[in-house]
Design an enzyme around this catalytic site. Structure first.
Site, PDB file in Angstrom:
ATOM      1  N   SER A 590      -4.787  -2.131  46.575  1.00 56.56           N
ATOM      2  CA  SER A 590      -5.065  -0.830  45.974  1.00 56.56           C
ATOM      3  C   SER A 590      -3.743  -0.086  45.771  1.00 56.56           C
ATOM      4  O   SER A 590      -2.878  -0.553  45.042  1.00 56.56           O
ATOM      5  CB  SER A 590      -6.051  -0.043  46.832  1.00 56.56           C
ATOM      6  OG  SER A 590      -6.612   1.030  46.130  1.00 56.56           O
ATOM      7  N   ASP A 675     -14.974  -3.076  40.181  1.00 60.76           N
ATOM      8  CA  ASP A 675     -14.176  -2.166  41.001  1.00 60.76           C
ATOM      9  C   ASP A 675     -14.314  -0.725  40.507  1.00 60.76           C
ATOM     10  O   ASP A 675     -14.126  -0.446  39.325  1.00 60.76           O
ATOM     11  CB  ASP A 675     -12.705  -2.591  40.961  1.00 60.76           C
ATOM     12  CG  ASP A 675     -11.883  -1.975  42.095  1.00 60.76           C
ATOM     13  OD1 ASP A 675     -12.157  -0.825  42.477  1.00 60.76           O
ATOM     14  OD2 ASP A 675     -10.978  -2.653  42.590  1.00 60.76           O
ATOM     15  N   HIS A 710     -14.316  -2.927  44.621  1.00 59.63           N
ATOM     16  CA  HIS A 710     -13.037  -2.664  45.274  1.00 59.63           C
ATOM     17  C   HIS A 710     -12.916  -3.345  46.635  1.00 59.63           C
ATOM     18  O   HIS A 710     -11.840  -3.761  47.037  1.00 59.63           O
ATOM     19  CB  HIS A 710     -12.865  -1.152  45.433  1.00 59.63           C
ATOM     20  CG  HIS A 710     -11.456  -0.729  45.675  1.00 59.63           C
ATOM     21  ND1 HIS A 710     -10.442  -0.931  44.761  1.00 59.63           N
ATOM     22  CD2 HIS A 710     -10.872  -0.084  46.722  1.00 59.63           C
ATOM     23  CE1 HIS A 710      -9.306  -0.440  45.222  1.00 59.63           C
ATOM     24  NE2 HIS A 710      -9.548   0.069  46.419  1.00 59.63           N
TER      25      HIS A 710
END
Length: 738
Positions: A590, A675, A710
């Site tokens: 991330s 995501d 995610h």
């Protein structure tokens, strides 16, 4: 034969895919026959297939101009964005990338399987949490031997009573490739269970309700929520947050009455400032329902009497002010306020419930300290518990409300993680906390706030031959190029470690949002450490490891410090001979994926291999697009590129914009098609551009989980497959198949 099956897979994926080539700036996509058989001729019989090294899919280029502040950027891979995630050309390209990745990792399949089985074998298969008491019941979560998902259960009166299964997520997950339960909340009378589920990975949840007396689901179904729910004390009303389907911002708070349709729900608050997130909570004493408002630099709360959910509006505890962050806990007639007003590292104040809007009535309980940050507060009837961080280490202190005396929890490891665990009983004299270190598995303790004694309730089992005495953890401070001292936590196996500059290094980092990656125990890392790796966490600027200033020195116009700190930690570990300079592997996800992207643009020669998971790499384009989730909330983190100075600064480090013709390390990039935090097309574009520009023959592999978001796969075992793939990728680069 080692590539044959993978090559056939590549061929099958692309059959029938058409790629437009009408634009003068468009380069046609390779047909599937070209993927895996670069420069091959028409005589593509099986013998020639065997001789060909797999070749990556090459993305077409379509010029897309973006002009702002008099500057024009041309993005040739902008076409890869499809918010519906249905475009056959895009999906085919992602599948082709997956097939190429499989072909290139074909020789590691047995190693991946070995690593996966190894990691699974360490897990306690029938693991259960430490029960906590709420009213007449003891609640806990457990797993069955081979199950992917948890079972939520309770027992009445004592743990010797008959078990009542509240929710078996394994049953709910049947027929779904992805399934996640975000929250479970019991009504005040403990008769109704509210839970939220997501079957896609977009973190858009459906709330459902189960009558525990009958075991039946109620007709109430609440769509498009953020997953959380807070019960009022009447057991009939509850509050939840709805999400904007485009930006995914949770911005509307609704009140729902059981037995009514969602269309009848009452909007009790709507956030119109898109720089703010919205949260919901309830005070530990059960008297208040809270709406939390928080942006990067401003935080505050609205409150409502939990006994009167339909009477009046949520009222601000104290007006929101830019730069002022506060949160509250309540004990008796007083609020305890954690505030940064005139206190960068926060201080604790106290105010009577009738005077909270008058800051002059706030009384200081714990003053601001330059060397210690207050990071958390829990209020009980007779005690206030605090987590504090000093010199990068967490401490837990408890204050007796009656006499103001303190008792502390003591920790001994050189680097560790400590936090509050589940505390549900306001009248309790016991604080539950969690502790682990890089050599100590996750442990749950009860701290007697009267006597100051800690009792270990449970420590996670690590199955197999794990012995903590075989490992050593250290905590270092490595000097950065500007003189700052960067904390580093590391672990290695004593009988395999030599401080002679020959050890492979696995260096992990994050460094954004003020999030501190503490030195937790991670059993997966044993698969590297037991193979001679030194594993290190670089606590770089952008976290709050060394207090609030450490965060401010790594965001906005100081963001470059995050990246140079990470590089300087690498150099420091190599120079101090913890690691071999040609055996450094790095990983981050991330915002940590942004870190990976920036670092390899700046110092690619220092790294043998990189794992960038769900990486936020297209910083400028994303932050200019308010339709993309999380954009407007993060202007105070990255800057607002609509402002020229922020635009130019962000452009100077944005990984996607700074890809250039140079050698890059071996790379494994991962994403999830659904995501919700970092859209799949950011890493997809990045990989395409890296393929275009990189001047080396190193591996660049791209893996897309087509069923996840995610957080990756949802099952506790399933998610380990990607970890095994990453570790096998690194070990293969060292020429190891053990």
């Amino acid at each position: 034969m080692k590539y044959l099956l993978a090559l056939i897979s590549l061929v099958l994926i692309g059959v029938g895919v058409y790629f437009a080539t009408s634009d003068k700036d468009t380069i046609p996509q390779q047909t599937t026959q070209e993927v895996g058989m670069k420069e091959s001729q028409s005589d593509s019989h099986s013998d020639s297939l065997l001789d060909k090294e797999p070749q990556p899919p090459v993305a077409k280029k379509v010029a897309h101009e973006m002009t702002i502040h008099g500057d024009t950027r041309v993005d040739h891979y902008y076409w890869m964005r499809d918010d519906s995630r249905t475009d056959p050309e895009i999906l085919s390209h992602l599948e082709a990338e997956n097939a190429y990745k499989e072909a290139m990792l074909a020789d590691t399949k047995s190693l991946q399987e070995k690593l996966y089985n190894e990691m699974v074998s360490r897990l306690e298969k029938d693991k259960s949490t430490v029960p906590y008491r709420q009213g007449d019941y003891f609640y806990y979560v457990r797993f069955e031997e081979d199950s992917e998902y948890p079972i939520y259960a309770r027992k009445k009166g004592s743990m010797e009573a008959e078990e009542e299964i509240l929710l078996n997520v394994n049953e709910l997950a049947k027929g779904h490739d992805y399934f996640n339960v975000a929250d479970t909340e019991i009504s005040t009378n403990q008769q109704i269970l509210a839970y939220s589920d997501d079957t896609i990975g977009r973190r858009i949840y459906t709330l459902r309700f189960k009558d525990l007396s009958t075991g039946k689901l109620l007709d109430d179904t609440l769509e498009n929520t953020n997953g959380g729910v807070v019960w009022a004390n009447d057991n009939q009303h509850l509050f939840y947050i709805r999400k904007d389907p485009q930006t995914l911002l949770g911005y509307q708070v609704f009140r729902h009455k059981l037995g009514t349709n969602q269309s009848e729900d009452v909007l009790v608050y709507e956030e119109t400032d898109q720089t703010f997130y919205t949260g919901l909570g309830k005070s530990l004493d059960g008297s208040l329902i809270k709406i939390a408002h928080y942006s990067t630099e401003t935080k505050g709360e609205r409150l409502l009497d939990a006994n009167k959910p339909t009477e009046g509006d949520f009222q601000l505890f104290y007006p929101l002010e830019e730069g002022h962050e506060y949160s509250t806990v309540k004990s008796g007639d007083h609020y305890y306020v954690l505030t940064n007003k005139d206190a960068k590292n926060f201080r604790l104040m106290k105010v009577h419930q009738d005077k909270h809007e008058d800051m002059s009535a706030w009384q200081e309980v714990i003053p601001h300290r330059e060397d210690t940050q207050i990071t958390g507060v829990v209020a009980f009837k007779d005690f206030i518990a605090l987590t504090e961080r000093s010199n990068g280490l967490t401490s837990i202190r408890v204050m007796n409300i009656k006499d103001g005396s303190f008792k502390s929890v003591n920790f001994e490891d050189p680097a560790y993680a400590a936090r509050f665990s589940t505390n549900k009983n306001f009248d309790s004299n016991t604080l539950r906390y969690a502790y682990s270190s890089m050599t100590t598995p996750d442990s749950i303790y009860d701290f007697d706030m009267v006597t100051g004694e800690s009792t270990l309730l449970k420590q996670d089992k690590v199955l197999g031959d794990f012995d903590p005495s075989n490992y050593k953890s250290e905590r270092l401070f490595i000097e950065a190029r500007d003189g700052a001292k960067v904390p580093v936590s590391l672990v290695y196996r004593k009988d395999m470690f030599k401080k002679d500059g020959t050890n492979p290094l696995y260096q992990y980092g994050y460094g954004s949002y003020g999030a501190t990656m503490d030195a937790n125990f991670r059993s997966n890392w044993l698969s590297l450490v037991d193979r001679g790796f030194v594993v290190a966490i670089a606590h770089i600027r952008g976290s709050q490891m060394l207090g609030r200033q450490w965060y401010e020195d790594g965001k906005m116009f100081n963001k470059i410090n995050t990246f140079t700190d990470f590089i300087d930690v690498t150099d420091g570990l190599v120079n101090q001979q913890y690691a071999a300079k040609d055996k450094v592997f790095i990983a981050g996800g991330s915002a940590g994926g942004l870190l990976m992207g920036a670092v390899i643009n700046m110092a690619p020669e220092k790294y043998r291999g990189v794992a960038a998971h769900v990486p936020f790499v297209d910083v400028v384009t994303t932050m200019l697009d308010e339709s993309i989730p999380l954009t407007t909330n993060e202007y105070d983190e990255w800057g607002n590129p609509n402002n020229k100075d922020s635009y130019e600064y962000m452009l100077s480090y944005s990984p996607y914009d700074n890809v250039k013709a140079q050698d890059y390390p071996n790379m494994l990039v991962t994403t999830g098609l659904h995501d919700s935090q970092v859209q799949y097309f950011e890493p997809m574009k990045w990989v395409a551009k890296l393929r275009e520009f990189k001047t080396d023959d190193n591996k660049l592999l791209f893996h897309t989980n087509m069923e996840a978001g995610h957080g990756g796969a949802s099952g506790r075992f399933k998610r380990l497959e990607q970890t095994a793939m990453e570790y096998a990728f690194f070990l293969d680069l060292l020429g190891r198949n053990d």
